[in-house]
Design a protein around this motif. Structure first.
Motif, mmCIF file in Angstrom:
data_model
loop_
_atom_site.group_PDB
_atom_site.id
_atom_site.type_symbol
_atom_site.label_atom_id
_atom_site.label_comp_id
_atom_site.label_asym_id
_atom_site.label_seq_id
_atom_site.Cartn_x
_atom_site.Cartn_y
_atom_site.Cartn_z
ATOM 1 N N TRP A 1 0.902 -1.254 -0.410
ATOM 2 C CA TRP A 1 0.013 0.171 0.321
ATOM 3 C C TRP A 1 0.746 1.094 0.021
ATOM 4 C CZ3 TRP A 1 -4.081 -0.944 4.967
ATOM 5 C CH2 TRP A 1 -4.454 -2.159 4.231
ATOM 6 N N LYS A 2 -0.046 2.164 -0.376
ATOM 7 C CA LYS A 2 1.149 3.188 -0.554
ATOM 8 C C LYS A 2 0.386 4.945 -0.756
ATOM 9 C CE LYS A 2 5.080 1.911 -3.537
ATOM 10 N NZ LYS A 2 6.361 1.722 -2.470
ATOM 11 N N LEU A 3 0.504 5.668 -0.072
ATOM 12 C CA LEU A 3 -0.446 7.171 -0.244
ATOM 13 C C LEU A 3 -0.405 7.651 -2.069
ATOM 14 C CD1 LEU A 3 0.544 8.183 3.233
ATOM 15 C CD2 LEU A 3 -1.795 7.261 2.706
ATOM 16 N N PRO A 4 -1.031 8.055 -1.974
ATOM 17 C CA PRO A 4 -0.587 9.382 -3.470
ATOM 18 C C PRO A 4 -0.294 9.594 -3.024
ATOM 19 C CG PRO A 4 -2.698 10.093 -2.063
ATOM 20 C CD PRO A 4 -2.347 8.545 -1.455
ATOM 21 N N LYS A 5 0.528 10.697 -4.415
ATOM 22 C CA LYS A 5 1.732 10.907 -4.211
ATOM 23 C C LYS A 5 1.217 12.845 -5.041
ATOM 24 C CE LYS A 5 5.064 8.024 -4.648
ATOM 25 N NZ LYS A 5 6.719 7.658 -5.121
ATOM 26 N N ARG A 6 2.275 13.452 -4.979
ATOM 27 C CA ARG A 6 1.419 15.010 -6.030
ATOM 28 C C ARG A 6 3.124 15.357 -6.544
ATOM 29 N NH1 ARG A 6 -2.217 16.737 -9.437
ATOM 30 N NH2 ARG A 6 -1.829 19.166 -9.661
ATOM 31 N N ALA A 7 3.547 14.817 -7.503
ATOM 32 C CA ALA A 7 4.560 15.156 -8.452
ATOM 33 C C ALA A 7 4.337 16.455 -9.186
ATOM 34 C CB ALA A 7 5.384 14.338 -8.890
ATOM 35 N N LEU A 8 5.546 17.193 -8.948
ATOM 36 C CA LEU A 8 5.339 18.873 -10.022
ATOM 37 C C LEU A 8 6.176 18.735 -11.666
ATOM 38 C CD1 LEU A 8 6.489 21.241 -7.656
ATOM 39 C CD2 LEU A 8 4.534 20.416 -8.310
ATOM 40 N N HIS A 9 6.432 17.402 -11.888
ATOM 41 C CA HIS A 9 7.150 16.959 -12.905
ATOM 42 C C HIS A 9 6.097 16.004 -13.877
ATOM 43 C CE1 HIS A 9 8.884 14.006 -10.122
ATOM 44 N NE2 HIS A 9 8.455 13.240 -11.328
#
Length: 199
Positions: free
Chosen positions: A191-199
């Motif tokens: 399980w992983k938390l959602p990510k918010r990347a800038l690229h």
């Protein structure tokens, strides 16, 4: 007695994990001991600083220091014997340590009448602060911040204790088991938390 046993297991797991990371990064023997000890006790030291417990309280844990030193020594002397099964039982013991230390940290903060936010922070730092410091000293991106659902379970323990949802010894044991199980399941199922990347 139960909490002492769980703390011993957590101390062993965290000390070995610090020693393993140090050996993977080609640290010398002294560096292996330092990183192992920091991983085992770093979270508690940071917690003490933030919630007002005298840092000197750490030096009263002489037996746990000896246990950590013995664990690190065994890792150095018998690395292949110990590490052969580390991926299996290492994560199980690590989950026990995370849960036991998170509950312990939250109880420290509650005992000092700190607000809910401080209780949650104390739980997270006690449960995962040592691993955070370990990764930073080893030049790695901290797993706590990007890789797995780890610190969230410690925060959940702090939240429930801070809200007085777990007060009695029985409730705390149930909480400990639940947090341990959640950590193991999240690891096994990736399980992983959602990510918010800038690229």
């Amino acid at each position: 007695m139960t909490w002492d046993i769980l703390t011993v297991i957590g101390t062993i797991a965290f000390a070995i994990s610090g020693a393993v990371v140090a050996m993977e990064e080609d640290y010398d023997v002294f560096g292996v001991y330092i990183l192992g000890m920091i991983t085992a006790f770093g979270g508690g030291a940071i917690r003490n600083l933030l919630i007002g417990v005298p840092v000197s309280a750490l030096w009263e844990q002489g037996a746990f220091f000896q246990i950590a030193l013995l664990s690190i020594t065994a890792t150095i002397l018998f690395p292949h014997n110990l590490l052969k099964h580390w991926p299996v039982w290492g994560n199980f013991f690590d989950a026990i340590g995370l849960s036991a230390f998170a509950v312990q940290g939250a109880l420290y903060a509650v005992g000092m009448n700190h607000p809910l936010s401080a209780v949650i922070v104390a739980a997270v730092l006690t449960g995962s602060g040592g691993g955070l410091v370990r990764d930073l000293l080893a030049g790695r991106k901290p797993a706590l911040l990007h890789d797995e659902i780890y610190g969230v379970w410690a925060a959940l323990a702090g939240l429930l204790i801070g809200l007085k949802a777990a007060v009695s010894a029985t409730e705390l044991i149930i909480l400990f088991i639940a947090i341990t199980a959640l950590r193991i399941v999240s690891y096994k199922l990736n399980w992983k938390l959602p990510k918010r990347a800038l690229h």
